[in-house]
Scaffold this motif. Sequence first.
Motif, PDB file in Angstrom:
ATOM      1  N   ARG A 102      43.755  65.907  48.472  1.00 43.80           N
ATOM      2  CA  ARG A 102      42.810  65.805  49.687  1.00 43.80           C
ATOM      3  C   ARG A 102      41.605  66.550  49.380  1.00 43.80           C
ATOM      4  O   ARG A 102      41.432  67.407  48.528  1.00 43.80           O
ATOM      5  N   HIS A 106      35.963  76.940  52.501  1.00 44.46           N
ATOM      6  CA  HIS A 106      37.437  76.745  52.610  1.00 44.46           C
ATOM      7  C   HIS A 106      38.068  77.966  51.363  1.00 44.46           C
ATOM      8  O   HIS A 106      37.333  78.074  50.444  1.00 44.46           O
ATOM      9  N   CYS A 137      49.016  72.378  55.699  1.00 50.22           N
ATOM     10  CA  CYS A 137      48.077  72.492  54.607  1.00 50.22           C
ATOM     11  C   CYS A 137      48.626  73.043  53.303  1.00 50.22           C
ATOM     12  O   CYS A 137      49.277  73.923  53.252  1.00 50.22           O
ATOM     13  N   TRP A 146      47.908  69.214  58.457  1.00 47.94           N
ATOM     14  CA  TRP A 146      46.897  69.754  57.695  1.00 47.94           C
ATOM     15  C   TRP A 146      45.675  69.564  58.879  1.00 47.94           C
ATOM     16  O   TRP A 146      45.490  68.886  59.833  1.00 47.94           O
ATOM     17  N   GLU A 202      42.207  68.858  60.229  1.00 48.73           N
ATOM     18  CA  GLU A 202      41.289  67.753  60.348  1.00 48.73           C
ATOM     19  C   GLU A 202      40.174  68.140  59.585  1.00 48.73           C
ATOM     20  O   GLU A 202      39.735  69.256  59.492  1.00 48.73           O
ATOM     21  N   ALA A 203      38.935  67.224  58.877  1.00 60.36           N
ATOM     22  CA  ALA A 203      37.826  67.622  58.336  1.00 60.36           C
ATOM     23  C   ALA A 203      36.773  67.683  59.611  1.00 60.36           C
ATOM     24  O   ALA A 203      36.805  67.023  60.380  1.00 60.36           O
ATOM     25  N   ARG A 220      38.259  71.369  55.488  1.00 63.62           N
ATOM     26  CA  ARG A 220      39.589  71.028  56.173  1.00 63.62           C
ATOM     27  C   ARG A 220      40.205  72.357  56.193  1.00 63.62           C
ATOM     28  O   ARG A 220      41.059  72.706  55.274  1.00 63.62           O
TER      29      ARG A 220
END
Lengths: 329, 325, 310
Positions: free
Chosen positions: A234, A250, A287, A304, A306-307, A317
């Motif tokens: 991803r 991130h 994640c 996970w 979301e963006a 994300r």
Amino acid sequence: MSHPVLEVKNLSVSFGSREGALTAVNDISFHVDRGEVLGLVGESGSGKSVTGLAILGLIDAPGRIGANSSIRLDGQELVGMPEHELRRLRGRKLAMIFQDPMTTLNPVLRIDTQMIEAVTAHENVSERAARARAREALQRVGIPSPDERLLAYPHQFSGGMRQRVAIAIALLHRPALLVADEPTTALDVTIQAQIISEVQELASQTGTAMVWVTHDLSVVAGLADRVAVMYAGRIVEQGSVVDVLERPLHPYAHGLIGSVPSRNKRGSPLAQIPGMTPSLGRLPPGCAFHPRCPRATDICRGEWPEATAYPGGRTARCYHPHLENEVAA
Amino acid sequence: MLVYLIRRIAQAMLVIAVMATLVFFAVYAIGNPIDVLASPQADQIELAAISQRLGLDRPLWEQFGIFVWNALRGDLGTSFVYAEPAAKLILQRLPATFELAFTALAIAVFVGIPLGVYAGLNPDSLGGRSIMGGSILGFSLPNFWQGLMLILIFAVILGWFPAGGRGQTATVLGIESALFTLDGLKHLILPAMNLALFKMALVIRLARAGTREVALQDYVRFARAKGLSRSRIVGVHILKNILIPVVTILGLELGSMIAFAVVTETVFAYPGMGKLLIDSIGRLDRPIVVAYLMMTVVIFVVINLVVDIIYAAIDPRVRLSEVKG
Amino acid sequence: MTDATANATLSPPPPALDAGEALWKRHALNFLKSPAAVIGLAILVFMIVLAVAAPWLTPQNPYDLAQLDIMDGTLPPGSVNSTTGYTYWLGTDDQGRDMLSGIIYGLRISLSVGVIATLVALTIGTSLGVAAAYAGGRFDTILMRVVDLQLSFPGILVALVLLAAFGRGVDKVILSLVIVQWAYYARTVRGSALVERRREYIEAARCLALPRSRVIFRHLLPNCLPPLIVVATVQVAHAIALEATLSFLGVGVPVTEPSLGMLISKGYHYLLSGKYWIATFPGIALVIAIIAINLVGDRLRDVLNPRLSH
């Protein structure tokens, strides 16, 4: 500005195996504008090379491109395009260079054969004209005495020279997009720098946009306009080179940048990301980065994230981004 | 290249010399050469003549010299049955055998490579699997029995082709061959298939393994990224790479084809040098056996030499390393 | 992706010697996973039982002339003997011999020639190969040159010439097959012995001043065994086919001890007149035997030496 050169939406690539499909690339979206360089960064196994191959339509069975995936080149949809049409785009509008220059050229064919066929595959020109084009292309990438070199076999070239030949072939038709899959990783550092600056110059001359796949952040820093960071298939963060490298959101990008030696003060211990890249078959739930993440909490084990969009056209994300870095450049 | 050539030729001469010595000692040192090389019906005068010609009354090393000298002049003894020089008899039958071996080789290559490449590109398809199954069968069928079955099916039951013999020959450009007449071709097809089948199975395996390996190489991927057509990628990029091992092995196998022609020629009563050998063994016509042995050694060594040179010509990497070395 | 393949290609550490028994058990289980190999093995066992028990199983002793009825010569399959009412399921040959019985007896000779020749060649080739690897130097060089030279000529030609010199006979056929085959084993064993020799455990055994023979027999040979077994299995099939070919050419076994090849050779003369069964059925038996051995050999190769398979 019209539509971007390349627009990838919800791209997934999975490899079927008896134990169930492994998803190498999972629902990624990004775009590349005209003349722009996008750095696609990640560790080995993160799916960055597969992404490059998918753009060229070079995913072979047992690999499959997911149902909702879309790859548009100049607005033209590539996913599901018949092979013969795709073939006409490859090499002409879409080009690719590969990691290991020792293996990208066919060892039993002369350089001229391999260059001329690349010209005549797309243009109805005489062999003479094609040869002249090949010669010119070799000259452009800085290969001395091209007439002589055209008659040589790949093994008579050094690694750097071979990569130059590959680049010359890739840029023969002034493609709209060049996918470069770690083309300098296998080379010496000095050659690496030369090649990068040459490609950069050539691409700007021809107006070619690039997707530069690499694990090397220093290459990205010097070359790319924007960066997309991949982890376990991803894109976890995406944004301008300055934003992502200077102020990562991130935790993975943060860790990755922290572990580059030159960015640390001398004497201070090198930051590391604990643990290992998970294998695709055994991704942790939620994640995929949470087992290695210093900021992980219970929520990370669920889904996970979301963006999420951040100022300056960035996305990330993460449930717990480094918000102190949110400020736009 | 020249140095390489000279070295290879010297090696080849050495092998021939060693084999000639072995043959000499096999014939002369074990038992009395008169027993081996003279007809059982020969009378005293004939025996004396042979003894004189071979120099049997002289010391061993001198006999060896005479043997070598005779061999160099092409004198490999005289057949008891035909009362003609053995070398001449074999040479007369050489074209028929070569015709057979090369036709079989051509069948093995021109049928085997496409099938093998197809099976390599589509390893899991029905066609690919059938081709592999067929090649395993081809390996397991004993040559002579497979020949008998060809005769049974195509000559006895279907009656399409003659069961044996060599057809009419015609002379084109000074070469006399059965390949130039329809009758000759009809006679050639079954024996050639018989001789080809085993090699075809081998070619299929090599081509399939080669294709599978080469198809995964980066340069094939790069060729695709250049936008080349599939036919160009398979026909040039893949084929040229797999040809190297196939040609090498096949060249070496050409020798074994000439050896197995012995079987095929016997099955199909085909008048080549192999049939002559079997007939001569049966009739105890030993000079022919000895001459056959010597000539096959030379043929083998020449074939190996030619293969090595062709190999160097198609693989640029070998060429370079040999020049350096 | 590359991480996964790297893991997969890591070869397992060389097994300790005391774990040998468990290892063979694992190989055996692994072998049985392939249906083709199991079928091959079953056919092979069946054929061996047939061959061994031939005198008790066959309806007729095909070489007891008293039992043959020349009036029943070249009868097609399914014919019935006029006096005994016995059915010749596979027909008869020119002397009125029941083909089924003839084939079972032929199998006996073909299999035993193949197995004996292979075992003798295996012993000789292995000894010379180990000796060459161990002694090295001039002995090694000369022996390997001989091997190279011999292997550059097709086995059939070597055997043919040898038999032309020796004459016919079961013992002579075996001798020529041994001469043809020993070189394969010598080369195989020398290759793996050279690799094994450099391993630490051999060094250790030598440091302990164990006698040389003990090092060879207890340490070196057991570790060279897997490739040898694979080569030997395939060579049994080769030997059987080669014997059949030589017998067909008339230089192999004598008429009194007819192998499958000999039976086919006899049938050859009747083929053109449409009497297909004399050459066809022994050939089918021969082919089944060879395929069965090859299936077993292929599987053994996969099980014992994964690196060799492709």
